[in-house]
Design an enzyme around this catalytic site. Structure first.
Site, mmCIF file in Angstrom:
data_model
loop_
_atom_site.group_PDB
_atom_site.id
_atom_site.type_symbol
_atom_site.label_atom_id
_atom_site.label_comp_id
_atom_site.label_asym_id
_atom_site.label_seq_id
_atom_site.Cartn_x
_atom_site.Cartn_y
_atom_site.Cartn_z
ATOM 1 N N ASP A 93 0.840 -1.200 0.000
ATOM 2 C CA ASP A 93 0.000 0.000 0.000
ATOM 3 C C ASP A 93 0.875 1.250 0.000
ATOM 4 O O ASP A 93 2.019 1.214 0.461
ATOM 5 C CB ASP A 93 -0.839 0.070 1.282
ATOM 6 C CG ASP A 93 -1.793 -1.088 1.396
ATOM 7 O OD1 ASP A 93 -2.142 -1.659 0.354
ATOM 8 O OD2 ASP A 93 -2.172 -1.412 2.541
HETATM 9 N N1 URA Z 1 -1.100 -5.791 4.086
HETATM 10 C C1 URA Z 1 -1.547 -4.537 4.103
HETATM 11 O O1 URA Z 1 -2.541 -4.228 4.730
HETATM 12 N N2 URA Z 1 -0.884 -3.636 3.368
HETATM 13 C C2 URA Z 1 0.228 -3.908 2.672
HETATM 14 O O2 URA Z 1 0.812 -3.018 2.044
HETATM 15 C C3 URA Z 1 0.686 -5.217 2.690
HETATM 16 C C4 URA Z 1 0.007 -6.154 3.393
#
Ligand code: URA
Length: 237
Positions: free
Chosen positions: A106
């Protein structure tokens, strides 16, 4: 501009023969460039030209890159962003080819991101059938108790589907927050954030520290490095 090479050098780099032997092959009229026989040794060619020897197409194998980046928060993991946001590729310099991220993190997640220009490698590492473990450190609100931890381990429902078994361990306990290590074998959208949310804890910050046996180590945030031969081998196995 596309790099131009002398034909005999091109043939040698394409592993057709040594440079000297390639010269002989050219002089024998066995080489075509873009469909025309070429016997001139000085002829220059680039990767855009179609080079054939005895009717067989020959090309120089592209150098493969395998990179790890310590992604900072605030960068998207797509190769380009329509909204003009900063992408992880803005942090990669000095690479002569287009690399792309293996999987995603993310925008607000930090940590280990692998990038490559090797499509087969990317496919294998990212494919769910290989169950590659991903390890995250989640800075969360509150301190998850035994019940919450057990739920996280056994699986919680997110987006209507139960998560696969995970491993969790509380690493640090603060007054109103804690740091929890979580190891998962899936890569669902915002999975770790949603898993903690499902047991009543908000993820305040998230960092990925390992993918399979490859660890982030002390690579500074925003920096990248080539994977070692040993690391590439581990991921390929
Ligand atoms: N889980 C999440 O919530 N975000 C990420 O970037 C990776 C795994």
């Amino acid at each position: 501009m596309e790099e131009k090479l002398r034909l005999q050098k091109y043939l040698a780099m394409a592993n057709v023969a040594s440079r000297r032997a390639s010269e002989a092959i050219i002089l024998e009229g066995r080489v075509k460039v873009n469909g025309c026989v070429v016997t001139e040794l000085g002829t220059k060619v680039s990767a855009n030209d179609k080079v054939e020897v005895d009717g067989e197409l020959v090309f120089i194998a592209k150098k493969k890159y395998y990179i790890m980046l310590n992604k900072p928060s605030g960068y998207v993991t797509t190769a380009s962003d329509e909204m003009g946001r900063k992408t992880v590729l803005d942090l990669i310099s000095d690479i002569n080819d287009r690399v792309y991220p293996i999987g995603r993190l993310d925008k607000d997640t930090e940590g280990l991101l692998l990038l490559t220009n090797d499509g087969d490698f990317a496919y294998e590492v990212a494919h769910p059938k290989h169950n590659v473990e991903k390890v995250y450190h989640a800075f969360v609100s509150g301190v998850p108790g035994k019940i919450a931890l057990s739920k996280l381990e056994k699986g919680v429902i997110i987006d209507g589907i139960k998560t696969k078994s995970a491993y969790v361990d509380v690493l640090e306990v603060g007054k109103n927050s804690s740091v929890v290590e979580i190891k998962i074998h899936e890569g669902r959208n915002r999975q770790v954030r949603k898993m903690f949310e499902a047991v009543g804890h908000k993820v305040i910050a998230l960092q990925r520290v390992a993918v399979g046996k490859i660890s982030l180590g002390n690579l500074p945030i925003g920096k990248w490095r080539h994977l070692t031969e040993a690391e590439i081998k581990i991921l390929k196995s």
